[in-house]
Design an enzyme around this catalytic site. Structure first.
Site, PDB file in Angstrom:
ATOM      1  CD  GLU A  27       3.221  -2.555   6.996  1.00 29.11           C
ATOM      2  OE1 GLU A  27       4.037  -2.512   6.067  1.00 29.11           O
ATOM      3  OE2 GLU A  27       2.185  -3.239   6.932  1.00 29.11           O
ATOM      4  CE  LYS A  62      -3.440  -1.426   5.305  1.00 28.76           C
ATOM      5  NZ  LYS A  62      -3.384  -2.071   6.620  1.00 28.76           N
ATOM      6  N   GLY A  90      -6.196  -6.292   4.038  1.00 33.13           N
ATOM      7  CA  GLY A  90      -5.665  -7.662   3.960  1.00 33.13           C
ATOM      8  C   GLY A  90      -6.502  -8.530   3.042  1.00 33.13           C
ATOM      9  CE  LYS A 139       0.528  -1.978   4.049  1.00 36.90           C
ATOM     10  NZ  LYS A 139       0.125  -3.129   4.822  1.00 36.90           N
TER      11      LYS A 139
HETATM   12  P1  NDP Z   1       8.180  -9.283   4.956  1.00 34.76           P
HETATM   13  O1  NDP Z   1       9.238  -8.384   5.491  1.00 34.76           O
HETATM   14  O2  NDP Z   1       7.770 -10.473   5.735  1.00 34.76           O
HETATM   15  O3  NDP Z   1       8.596  -9.802   3.493  1.00 34.76           O
HETATM   16  C1  NDP Z   1       9.272  -9.043   2.550  1.00 34.76           C
HETATM   17  C2  NDP Z   1      10.270  -9.962   1.872  1.00 34.76           C
HETATM   18  O4  NDP Z   1      10.857  -9.276   0.767  1.00 34.76           O
HETATM   19  C3  NDP Z   1      11.417 -10.379   2.813  1.00 34.76           C
HETATM   20  O5  NDP Z   1      11.709 -11.755   2.618  1.00 34.76           O
HETATM   21  C4  NDP Z   1      12.556  -9.504   2.347  1.00 34.76           C
HETATM   22  O6  NDP Z   1      13.814 -10.077   2.582  1.00 34.76           O
HETATM   23  C5  NDP Z   1      12.274  -9.409   0.857  1.00 34.76           C
HETATM   24  N1  NDP Z   1      12.896  -8.251   0.249  1.00 34.76           N
HETATM   25  C6  NDP Z   1      12.907  -6.989   0.697  1.00 34.76           C
HETATM   26  N2  NDP Z   1      13.581  -6.182  -0.141  1.00 34.76           N
HETATM   27  C7  NDP Z   1      14.003  -6.984  -1.153  1.00 34.76           C
HETATM   28  C8  NDP Z   1      14.772  -6.749  -2.328  1.00 34.76           C
HETATM   29  N3  NDP Z   1      15.257  -5.551  -2.623  1.00 34.76           N
HETATM   30  N4  NDP Z   1      15.018  -7.787  -3.152  1.00 34.76           N
HETATM   31  C9  NDP Z   1      14.545  -9.014  -2.844  1.00 34.76           C
HETATM   32  N5  NDP Z   1      13.829  -9.302  -1.755  1.00 34.76           N
HETATM   33  C10 NDP Z   1      13.562  -8.297  -0.913  1.00 34.76           C
HETATM   34  O7  NDP Z   1       6.924  -8.367   4.631  1.00 34.76           O
HETATM   35  P2  NDP Z   1       5.401  -8.808   4.513  1.00 34.76           P
HETATM   36  O8  NDP Z   1       5.284 -10.047   3.723  1.00 34.76           O
HETATM   37  O9  NDP Z   1       4.759  -8.725   5.841  1.00 34.76           O
HETATM   38  O10 NDP Z   1       4.808  -7.557   3.676  1.00 34.76           O
HETATM   39  C11 NDP Z   1       5.068  -7.406   2.309  1.00 34.76           C
HETATM   40  C12 NDP Z   1       4.202  -6.281   1.784  1.00 34.76           C
HETATM   41  O11 NDP Z   1       2.827  -6.617   1.976  1.00 34.76           O
HETATM   42  C13 NDP Z   1       4.396  -4.939   2.500  1.00 34.76           C
HETATM   43  O12 NDP Z   1       4.192  -3.906   1.580  1.00 34.76           O
HETATM   44  C14 NDP Z   1       3.303  -4.943   3.554  1.00 34.76           C
HETATM   45  O13 NDP Z   1       2.921  -3.650   3.924  1.00 34.76           O
HETATM   46  C15 NDP Z   1       2.198  -5.628   2.774  1.00 34.76           C
HETATM   47  N6  NDP Z   1       1.174  -6.257   3.582  1.00 34.76           N
HETATM   48  C16 NDP Z   1       1.535  -7.090   4.615  1.00 34.76           C
HETATM   49  C17 NDP Z   1       0.558  -7.726   5.360  1.00 34.76           C
HETATM   50  C18 NDP Z   1       0.880  -8.618   6.494  1.00 34.76           C
HETATM   51  O14 NDP Z   1      -0.059  -9.065   7.180  1.00 34.76           O
HETATM   52  N7  NDP Z   1       2.133  -8.939   6.746  1.00 34.76           N
HETATM   53  C19 NDP Z   1      -0.869  -7.535   5.044  1.00 34.76           C
HETATM   54  C20 NDP Z   1      -1.127  -6.661   3.906  1.00 34.76           C
HETATM   55  C21 NDP Z   1      -0.129  -6.059   3.225  1.00 34.76           C
HETATM   56  P3  NDP Z   1      14.563  -9.790   4.000  1.00 34.76           P
HETATM   57  O15 NDP Z   1      13.630 -10.265   5.080  1.00 34.76           O
HETATM   58  O16 NDP Z   1      15.814 -10.582   3.920  1.00 34.76           O
HETATM   59  O17 NDP Z   1      14.805  -8.316   4.046  1.00 34.76           O
HETATM   60  N1  HSE Z   2       0.683  -3.869   9.095  1.00 36.42           N
HETATM   61  C1  HSE Z   2      -0.565  -3.955   8.412  1.00 36.42           C
HETATM   62  C2  HSE Z   2      -1.679  -4.073   9.432  1.00 36.42           C
HETATM   63  C3  HSE Z   2      -0.590  -5.134   7.490  1.00 36.42           C
HETATM   64  O1  HSE Z   2      -1.384  -4.369  10.592  1.00 36.42           O
HETATM   65  O2  HSE Z   2      -2.830  -3.833   9.083  1.00 36.42           O
HETATM   66  C4  HSE Z   2      -1.853  -5.204   6.662  1.00 36.42           C
HETATM   67  O3  HSE Z   2      -1.889  -4.175   5.726  1.00 36.42           O
END
Ligand code: NDP
Ligand code: HSE
Length: 399
Positions: A183, A198, A127, A98
């Site tokens: 986050e 959002k 989500g 987002k």
């Molecule tokens: P995470 O930190 O768990 O996952 C991100 C992944 O991307 C990590 O494995 C990270 O590696 C990798 N990464 C980061 N930068 C790079 C790069 N330059 N090249 C390759 N890989 C990279 O985040 P989330 O999965 O929680 O969130 C991802 C997105 O989704 C965010 O924008 C978040 O706001 C959104 N989101 C998350 C939700 C949630 O419940 N978690 C819900 C809704 C949206 P490393 O860890 O080694 O840095």
């Molecule tokens: N950090 C975010 C939350 C993830 O807690 O709502 C979902 O966008």
């Protein structure tokens, strides 16, 4: 077979992989889908498909057979540069990011339109809750008047733990992080910035012009205390972080903690659940409810966007366009109207001399009075409280 890549194998990205790996979506997508590349910084030597991992983005960009890419790495950079070059290359992109959509949405959507590809972001708000697609299609017959939502799972989880289990803030935040809700930098959650982005996305969809998140007044939940929770309960409210947006002549949007009347449907939305109340001129009020964060709820929305994109592989894409807003499109917060809960150390007489028909909650904190005002503009309210010794105030959302 349609090739799909994932950028970022974290909470959401690994959920996307697992859902696609564990299910056959050929019937829904009208084509078999296969994850052929996963980009991540880390190594995954134990992964059963370790050979599909890469650290080189060009492996994905330059593979002409990769049709759709799920960007689940988060952050602005390099997510922006990657997304832009993928769209320019004619690849479809779906995302849960987002921050990226709220910042670069107009430009990325314009490129997608130009290239006749999808840039889809259902998972970016709420989500797993279907809200972007319903707003873009099912509600098209309505003029949207108002959006009121609990838009952040982490803060709603923290507030619920504080209210129901008497947990302190730091412990509740730690639990939210362990569950994968927060986050990377949780200040984005607790300071309200995530909910703000959002709300900006929903407002832009509702009113067609780009609502810049930097124009939205934003306050987080860090100042909320257990005493505030007790005041709220005594007066018939619960405390929630609320994203509020409405359009009259101008748009008004704000993210802040609010006393929410126990009679309002959002009051019962607890833990990681989010809910968005949308008021349309013909539909009236409807509420979208579900898990607002977490691996599989979020990944389910990302995968639905992948399926949508693959299903319409040869079709002209339906596109979203966000035109720039006119200067002065946003109502000044001082002109917005609501009731306010106030805490102060002044006498009831002093309060009564300033506020007619205040509703009091006594005995919550020694030597402090809590009360709720009648409706007034924020400008008038702030002027009135100048002569009181106010220790805090919280806006009120009535049923
Ligand atoms: P995470 O930190 O768990 O996952 C991100 C992944 O991307 C990590 O494995 C990270 O590696 C990798 N990464 C980061 N930068 C790079 C790069 N330059 N090249 C390759 N890989 C990279 O985040 P989330 O999965 O929680 O969130 C991802 C997105 O989704 C965010 O924008 C978040 O706001 C959104 N989101 C998350 C939700 C949630 O419940 N978690 C819900 C809704 C949206 P490393 O860890 O080694 O840095
Ligand atoms: N950090 C975010 C939350 C993830 O807690 O709502 C979902 O966008």
């Amino acid at each position: 077979m349609v090739k799909v890549a994932i950028l970022g194998y974290g909470t959401v990205g690994s959920g996307v992989y697992e859902i696609i790996h564990d299910n056959d979506f050929t019937e829904q997508a009208l084509n078999p889908i296969k994850i052929t590349h996963i980009l991540d910084i880390r190594d995954f030597p134990e992964h059963p498909e370790k050979d599909i991992f890469t650290k080189n983005f060009d492996d994905i960009l330059n593979d002409d057979e990769v049709y759709c890419v799920a960007e689940t790495m988060g952050g602005l950079h390099p997510a922006y540069e990657f997304t832009k070059s993928l769209l320019e290359k004619g690849k479809n992109v779906v995302t849960s990011n987002k921050e990226l959509v709220a910042t670069y949405g107009p430009e990325l959507l314009a490129i997608a339109k130009d290239k006749n590809v999808n840039y889809l972001f259902e998972a970016s708000v709420g989500g797993g809750i279907p809200i972007i697609k319903p707003m873009c299609s099912s509600l098209m017959s309505n003029k949207i008047d108002k959006i009121v939502g609990i838009l952040n799972g982490t803060t709603n989880f923290i507030l619920t733990e504080m209210i129901n289990k008497n947990k302190d803030f730091d412990e509740a935040l730690k639990n939210a992080q362990e569950n994968g809700y927060a986050e990377r930098n949780p200040s984005a959650d607790i300071e309200g910035h995530d909910a703000c982005r959002k709300l900006a996305i929903l407002s832009s969809i509702a009113w067609g012009n780009f609502v810049d998140y930097r124009d939205i007044v934003t306050e987080g939940i860090t100042a909320i205390s257990l005493e505030d929770v007790k005041y709220a309960d005594k007066l018939g409210y619960v405390i929630k972080l609320i994203g509020f947006a409405e359009k009259k002549q101008k748009i008004f949007a704000r993210v802040s903690p609010m006393f929410v009347s126990k009679k309002y449907p959002l009051a019962g939305v607890e833990s990681v659940f989010n809910a968005i109340v949308v008021k349309g001129n013909y539909l009236g009020t409807s509420m979208f409810y579900g898990r607002g964060a977490g691996k599989f709820p979020t990944a389910s929305a990302v995968v639905a966007d992948i399926i949508e994109s693959v299903r319409h592989i040869n079709a002209k894409k339906a596109y979203i366009e966000w035109k720039p807003s006119e200067p002065g499109y946003m109502l000044d917060i001082n002109e917005s109207v609501c009731k306010y809960f106030v805490k102060c150390t002044n006498s009831r007489e002093q309060i009564d001399s300033l506020f007619d028909n205040a509703e009091f909650a006594d005995g919550v904190v020694e030597n402090e009075t809590g009360f709720i005002t009648t409706q007034m503009t924020e400008g008038d309210f702030k002027e009135k409280i100048k002569s009181l010794n106010v220790t805090g105030f919280i806006r009120v959302l009535e049923a």
